[in-house]
Design a protein around this motif. Structure first.
Motif, short mmCIF file in Angstrom:
data_model
loop_
_atom_site.label_atom_id
_atom_site.label_comp_id
_atom_site.label_asym_id
_atom_site.label_seq_id
_atom_site.Cartn_x
_atom_site.Cartn_y
_atom_site.Cartn_z
N THR A 89 0.48 8.09 -13.51
CA THR A 89 0.31 6.95 -14.43
C THR A 89 0.00 7.43 -15.84
N SER A 136 0.86 -1.17 0.00
CA SER A 136 0.00 0.00 0.00
C SER A 136 0.89 1.22 0.00
N GLN A 137 0.31 2.37 -0.20
CA GLN A 137 1.12 3.58 -0.27
C GLN A 137 1.06 4.35 1.03
N TYR A 196 -6.01 9.81 1.11
CA TYR A 196 -7.20 9.31 0.39
C TYR A 196 -7.75 10.40 -0.51
N ASN A 216 -10.99 3.36 -3.25
CA ASN A 216 -10.32 2.33 -2.45
C ASN A 216 -8.80 2.42 -2.51
N GLU A 217 -8.28 3.52 -3.03
CA GLU A 217 -6.85 3.70 -3.17
C GLU A 217 -6.28 4.49 -2.00
N HIS A 218 -5.03 4.20 -1.66
CA HIS A 218 -4.28 4.96 -0.66
C HIS A 218 -3.18 5.71 -1.40
N PHE A 219 -2.91 6.93 -0.97
CA PHE A 219 -1.89 7.73 -1.62
C PHE A 219 -0.88 8.20 -0.60
N SER A 260 -1.60 8.12 5.86
CA SER A 260 -2.34 7.51 4.76
C SER A 260 -3.16 8.59 4.09
N LEU A 319 -11.11 6.21 -7.45
CA LEU A 319 -10.02 6.31 -6.47
C LEU A 319 -10.48 5.99 -5.05
#
Length: 192
Positions: A162, A32-33, A49, A57-60, A47, A55
């Motif tokens: 990306t 995870s990020q 968000y 469910n993504e962690h940034f 963490s 996006l």
């Protein structure tokens, strides 16, 4: 525009090296990020968000790909910090030139989260960001002796890494294809 973006990314990387103290960021559990920051002798997990479509469910960590609402949550990695006071400030890069003399002056506060206890173990700050750029989170925490310690965590917002990498890969493939076709054409001319 791409040149400006690359220059901003380069300067942001330099900011990470110039800011006071040690900041550690790496892939966390299960790749995870999550990022980690040391404030005094205490290690915290950060963490990030975003809740834009796709996006959820993504962690940034260092790069938030879209503009809009961001949330950064901070939690301790050790027990016994429930009564520890912590304050969060969200900052925006306001001067590209100040970082050479004093990196802290290069940022302007855009939101402050008042100091509060960790309590359940999670403190967060959220903000809607409408402009691409370099931002920072300042974490201010009380240590065991009651002294306030602070640490900066620099990140980018609105940089679709990306998509940028996909475009660069496309240009690279086009360049290789062009070079290959020229090489074949040159061989054909020599054979004739």
């Amino acid at each position: 525009m791409l040149t400006r973006l690359i220059a901003k990314l380069f300067v942001a990387a330099l900011f990470g090296l110039v800011m006071s103290g040690s900041v550690f960021a790496h892939a966390g559990e299960h790749h995870s990020q999550n990022c980690f920051v040391d404030v005094g002798d205490t290690r915290l997990r950060l963490s990030g968000y975003q809740f834009q479509p796709g996006l959820e469910n993504e962690h940034f960590c260092r790069v938030f790909p879209e503009l809009g609402q961001i949330i950064i949550a901070v939690e301790p990695l050790e027990e016994g910090l429930e009564n520890r006071q912590i304050a969060l400030e969200l900052l925006e890069l306001s001067s590209w030139t100040d970082w050479l003399s004093n990196a802290e002056k290069a940022f302007a506060v855009i939101k402050q989260q008042p100091a509060k206890q960790f309590g359940a173990g999670l403190v967060s700050i959220q903000q809607t960001i409408g402009q691409r750029g370099v931002y920072a989170l300042r974490v201010i925490m009380q240590d065991d002796a009651g002294h306030l310690r602070h640490q900066y965590f620099v990140f980018l917002v609105g940089v679709p890494v990306t998509k940028i990498l996909a475009v660069l890969a496309g240009f690279l493939l086009l360049g290789l294809g062009f070079a290959w076709s020229r090489k074949i054409a040159a061989k054909g001319e020599r054979a004739a």
